[in-house]
Write an enzyme that holds these catalytic residues in place. Structure first.
Site, PDB file in Angstrom:
ATOM      1  N   SER A 187      35.022  33.447  37.832  1.00  0.00           N
ATOM      2  CA  SER A 187      33.992  33.678  36.824  1.00  0.00           C
ATOM      3  C   SER A 187      34.500  33.209  35.476  1.00  0.00           C
ATOM      4  CB  SER A 187      33.638  35.163  36.744  1.00  0.00           C
ATOM      5  OG  SER A 187      32.789  35.423  35.637  1.00  0.00           O
ATOM      6  N   TYR A 200      36.086  43.764  36.861  1.00  0.00           N
ATOM      7  CA  TYR A 200      35.522  42.550  37.453  1.00  0.00           C
ATOM      8  C   TYR A 200      36.276  41.317  36.956  1.00  0.00           C
ATOM      9  CZ  TYR A 200      32.172  38.870  38.587  1.00  0.00           C
ATOM     10  OH  TYR A 200      31.582  37.731  39.062  1.00  0.00           O
TER      11      TYR A 200
END
Length: 313
Positions: A187, A200
């Site tokens: 990400s 995350y």
């Protein structure tokens, strides 16, 4: 005095050369088809089958379709049987390729022995580790997460353990054949320590470092291993924001990202996300971590979506 002039002149020249090389390398990312070309038979030359985790929707579904359109049979994996069966039907009808469905929940323990049994006889040329879990689409502080103990276990199982285990299952066959491609989805927010998405973002840092380490280990074996770190993609994780110049549709992103397979052990998968990554890393962290900016981020996301449950693909 002459020595000092020579020193500073040499130093200036070195800086110019350094940044000139960086600019040249960056400019290559603007023209992937020219700098990193792939033959029409590239993917099928890697092997007969592609395996995609988290393939029921979003980026995983788009990768499954894209690889089937390039002549590969695909194994699609997720926890939702009905959706997977529908995706399999659509891929088969659209491309004529074979599709194998494996239903599994990667947040659970001890799911990989069964997966390995179902994959052991397949000639797998491409693995896309896409499955991932976002603890909450609404950004929040670590201790404010609901059911935190469960969330910690699920995030580690889904975002970290699954990627390593799938590589353990599939990489030996690639090493034996001397070819293969592994794409691990990271990400863009892993570029910096990212408050309110701390767990995350940290899990995606593991994705990048693990991928880069594996590429160094197995590049000489003829295997491409790459981390792909997108920013905004119009998926459930992003509350299906309308695609634009920054937020890409899954299909457009995957089409772009596959053009960068030979661009190194980490890419952002598209020109606009490469620029975003550069901008994010250029902003001083003290500014990004300012309380008022964190509140703005929370308020913005809350307005965009009412979803508050853990999100996985």
């Amino acid at each position: 005095m002459d020595f000092m002039e020579l020193f500073f002149s040499s130093l200036g020249a070195a800086v110019v050369v350094y940044y000139g090389v960086k600019l040249l390398l960056f400019s290559r990312m603007l023209f992937p088809k020219r700098w990193f070309p792939l033959s029409k038979t590239f993917f099928i030359s890697m092997g007969e089958w592609a395996v995609v985790t988290g393939a029921s929707e979003g980026i995983g579904r788009a990768y499954a379709f894209a690889l089937a359109e390039r002549g590969m049979n695909v194994v699609i994996m997720s926890r939702t049987k009905e959706t997977l069966n529908q995706v399999a039907k659509e891929i088969g009808e659209t491309t004529g390729q074979r599709v194998k469905v494996i239903v599994t929940d990667f947040t659970k323990e001890n799911v990989f022995s069964e997966i390995e049994d179902q994959l052991k006889d397949l000639n797998i040329g491409v693995l896309v580790n896409n499955v991932g879990m976002l603890p909450s689409v609404i950004p929040c502080r670590f201790l404010d997460s609901a059911d935190l103990d469960q969330i910690i276990t699920k995030v580690i199982n889904c975002n970290v353990k699954t990627m390593a285990k799938m590589c353990k299952i599939i990489l030996p066959g690639m090493e034996n054949r001397g070819k293969g491609v592994i794409v691990n989805i990271s990400s863009g927010i892993a570029s910096i320590p990212f408050p309110l998405y701390s767990m995350y973002a940290a899990s995606k840092v593991f994705v990048e470092r693990f991928s880069q380490g594996l590429q160094a280990e197995y590049k000489a074996k003829g295997i491409i291993i790459q981390a792909v770190a997108p920013f905004g993609i119009s998926t459930r994780m992003a509350a299906y924001q309308k695609p634009n110049i920054v937020t890409l549709s899954p299909e457009d992103f995957v089409k772009s990202s596959l053009q960068y397979l030979r661009a190194g052990d980490k890419t952002n998968g598209s020109v606009c996300h490469t620029v975003l990554d550069w901008l994010l890393q250029s902003i001083p962290l003290k500014i990004l971590y300012a309380e008022y900016l964190l509140h703005i981020l929370q308020d913005y996301v809350k307005k965009r979506t009412a979803l508050k449950a853990p999100i996985s693909t």
